[in-house]
Design an enzyme around this catalytic site. Sequence first.
Site, PDB file in Angstrom:
ATOM      1  N   LYS A 267       4.613   7.607   7.943  1.00  0.00           N
ATOM      2  CA  LYS A 267       4.108   6.928   9.139  1.00  0.00           C
ATOM      3  C   LYS A 267       4.538   7.697  10.386  1.00  0.00           C
ATOM      4  O   LYS A 267       5.556   8.384  10.373  1.00  0.00           O
ATOM      5  CB  LYS A 267       4.704   5.517   9.221  1.00  0.00           C
ATOM      6  CG  LYS A 267       4.133   4.516   8.238  1.00  0.00           C
ATOM      7  CD  LYS A 267       4.767   3.147   8.434  1.00  0.00           C
ATOM      8  CE  LYS A 267       4.215   2.133   7.458  1.00  0.00           C
ATOM      9  NZ  LYS A 267       2.783   1.856   7.630  1.00  0.00           N
ATOM     10  N   ARG A 341       0.740  -3.004  -2.276  1.00  0.00           N
ATOM     11  CA  ARG A 341      -0.143  -3.428  -3.372  1.00  0.00           C
ATOM     12  C   ARG A 341       0.334  -2.872  -4.713  1.00  0.00           C
ATOM     13  O   ARG A 341       0.113  -3.485  -5.759  1.00  0.00           O
ATOM     14  CB  ARG A 341      -1.591  -3.016  -3.062  1.00  0.00           C
ATOM     15  CG  ARG A 341      -1.834  -1.529  -2.982  1.00  0.00           C
ATOM     16  CD  ARG A 341      -3.121  -1.174  -2.258  1.00  0.00           C
ATOM     17  NE  ARG A 341      -2.977  -1.310  -0.803  1.00  0.00           N
ATOM     18  CZ  ARG A 341      -3.963  -1.099   0.060  1.00  0.00           C
ATOM     19  NH1 ARG A 341      -5.167  -0.750  -0.367  1.00  0.00           N
ATOM     20  NH2 ARG A 341      -3.758  -1.239   1.351  1.00  0.00           N
TER      21      ARG A 341
HETATM   22  N1  BES Z   1       3.529  -2.357   5.607  1.00  0.00           N
HETATM   23  C1  BES Z   1       2.292  -1.777   5.946  1.00  0.00           C
HETATM   24  C2  BES Z   1       1.360  -2.731   6.684  1.00  0.00           C
HETATM   25  C3  BES Z   1       1.825  -3.209   8.045  1.00  0.00           C
HETATM   26  C4  BES Z   1       1.366  -2.586   9.189  1.00  0.00           C
HETATM   27  C5  BES Z   1       2.638  -4.311   8.171  1.00  0.00           C
HETATM   28  C6  BES Z   1       1.753  -3.033  10.436  1.00  0.00           C
HETATM   29  C7  BES Z   1       3.028  -4.760   9.423  1.00  0.00           C
HETATM   30  C8  BES Z   1       2.573  -4.124  10.553  1.00  0.00           C
HETATM   31  C9  BES Z   1       1.581  -1.305   4.683  1.00  0.00           C
HETATM   32  O1  BES Z   1       2.405  -0.877   3.661  1.00  0.00           O
HETATM   33  C10 BES Z   1       0.730  -0.134   5.064  1.00  0.00           C
HETATM   34  O2  BES Z   1       1.278   0.853   5.459  1.00  0.00           O
HETATM   35  N2  BES Z   1      -0.584  -0.276   4.955  1.00  0.00           N
HETATM   36  C11 BES Z   1      -1.487   0.748   5.310  1.00  0.00           C
HETATM   37  C12 BES Z   1      -2.519   0.856   4.230  1.00  0.00           C
HETATM   38  C13 BES Z   1      -3.391   2.082   4.305  1.00  0.00           C
HETATM   39  C14 BES Z   1      -2.565   3.322   4.086  1.00  0.00           C
HETATM   40  C15 BES Z   1      -4.491   1.983   3.279  1.00  0.00           C
HETATM   41  C16 BES Z   1      -2.105   0.381   6.647  1.00  0.00           C
HETATM   42  O3  BES Z   1      -2.278  -0.811   6.915  1.00  0.00           O
HETATM   43  O4  BES Z   1      -2.349   1.290   7.438  1.00  0.00           O
HETATM   44 MN    MN Z   2       2.929   1.167   3.855  1.00  0.00          MN
END
Ligand code: BES
Ligand code: MN
Length: 491
Positions: A267, A341
């Site tokens: 990230k 997931r």
């Molecule tokens: N934990 C994150 C989602 C999240 C984002 C929670 C902001 C709280 C605040 C999750 O694991 C994630 O990174 N999801 C990605 C999925 C994508 C890579 C398909 C996302 O939402 O960008």
């Molecule tokens: Mn994530």
Amino acid sequence: MKIEFVASSGAAEILALLVHEGRALAGTGPALDQAASGALVKAMKNSRFNGAASSSLNVAAPAGIDANAVLLVGAGAADKLDDLAVETAAAAAYQATKLSGAEVLTIDVSHLSPELAARAGFAVRLAAYRFAKYLTKQKADKIPSVTTVRVVTSDVKAAEAAFQPLSAVADAVLFARDLVSEPANILYPAEFVRRVKELEALGAKVEILGEAEMQKLGMGSLLGVGQGSVRESQLAVIQWNGGKEGEAPIAFVGKGVCFDTGGISLKPADGMEEMKWDMGGAAAVAGLMHALVGRKAKVNVVGVLGLVENMPDGNAQRPGDVVTSMSGQTIEVLNTDAEGRLVLADALWYTQDRFKPKFMIDLATLTGAIIISLGLEYAGVFTNSDELAANIADAGPKVGEKSWRMPIPAEYDRHIDSPIADVKNMGNGRAGGSITAALFLQRFTNGVPWAHIDIASTAWVKDSKNPTVPDGAVGYGVRLLDRMVADHYEG
Ligand code: BES
Ligand code: MN
Ligand code: ZN
């Protein structure tokens, strides 16, 4: 915070009285004489305060009221004084006075039922939450002075009885908030399970599976997420059998990513600290179990928490890796940041395989896309069961935890088909990101009635407008699902 129920206000430091919209002093309060109530009405007329919910007005106590000060608290429309309105008013009274220097706040709701008086006490417990354990240099005037709230009620015994189960729910919400608030250097999977073990003292059964046990069960999907971390992944299984012997349980499953760096699909640095609360789903399930056990709910229930840390590392999984889940389905990991997931895939499969539950509900801070869809006040509900959808929708407004049902259209299921494995862990691009995530989870439910609640939008709040929910960890889901269980699945 100490909550006391008393029959009369006596000599109060600050006496809070409810006022309805239109500047109507609620009930008789402490049997106000005409001169005193006249003085209060006059004070209101000289201000913009009109009784709107969450607002308040501080006034000097007029002659005839035995208090140092009076706080007029808005309770909204008189004909809409439900549980939530009383909770909001009591919490607002606490927020308006907590730094005043007074130690005791007295809230007069003697004109209301003892059940509503209990709600006032409950709301103050939630409102008074702070996560201050790492503040070693607090200025004295920033520390709340109010340490006791006295709730004046017409029936002390009945209010105390009604408060008992509510206080158990408050304990549970605060427990969940503490888990969510802790930084990830303190709260990693093994520490999380140590805290969950505390539920044994309340009467729950708690089992912990480490990596070796999960390996034996074939949980390659969950384990793949944690393999880049020096912290061992854990699966916590919490059981409470307060229902009929032998009856199939209901089940709750939580995403517990104690920190989500994204893994090799790293990230960006900006805001990454927020990913300490990527275990908000697991905290909600642990809190829900705390509530159900704490109030001895008449239901058989199991809570399963998948606990991992998602780190980039020489041993971390790579984009393109294929893992084999406990279900036997293979998964192409296209993006290591779509890790929640992967954790839930094995946790859900394990839950239905072992417990044959009536239904499963998972909670997860699963997608940023749900924030894009619904904004920051609604969680997304994805379910293949109209009954679960209805029961969740019914509970939300009663406890102030909002959600909105989202579609899980079968037409989109092909978007998670992989050319080299049974399924891939993200859709094509960002379209419908929360939906493809839910469709992924659905493939691991084995046909059991299931609901998925994406709480990425609601697990944490900044600039809260709700006096029962201070900024920071919300504990979202504890009250919602406790209420759903109480209203539809007990007895
Ligand atoms: N934990 C994150 C989602 C999240 C984002 C929670 C902001 C709280 C605040 C999750 O694991 C994630 O990174 N999801 C990605 C999925 C994508 C890579 C398909 C996302 O939402 O960008
Ligand atoms: Mn994530
Ligand atoms: Zn995550």
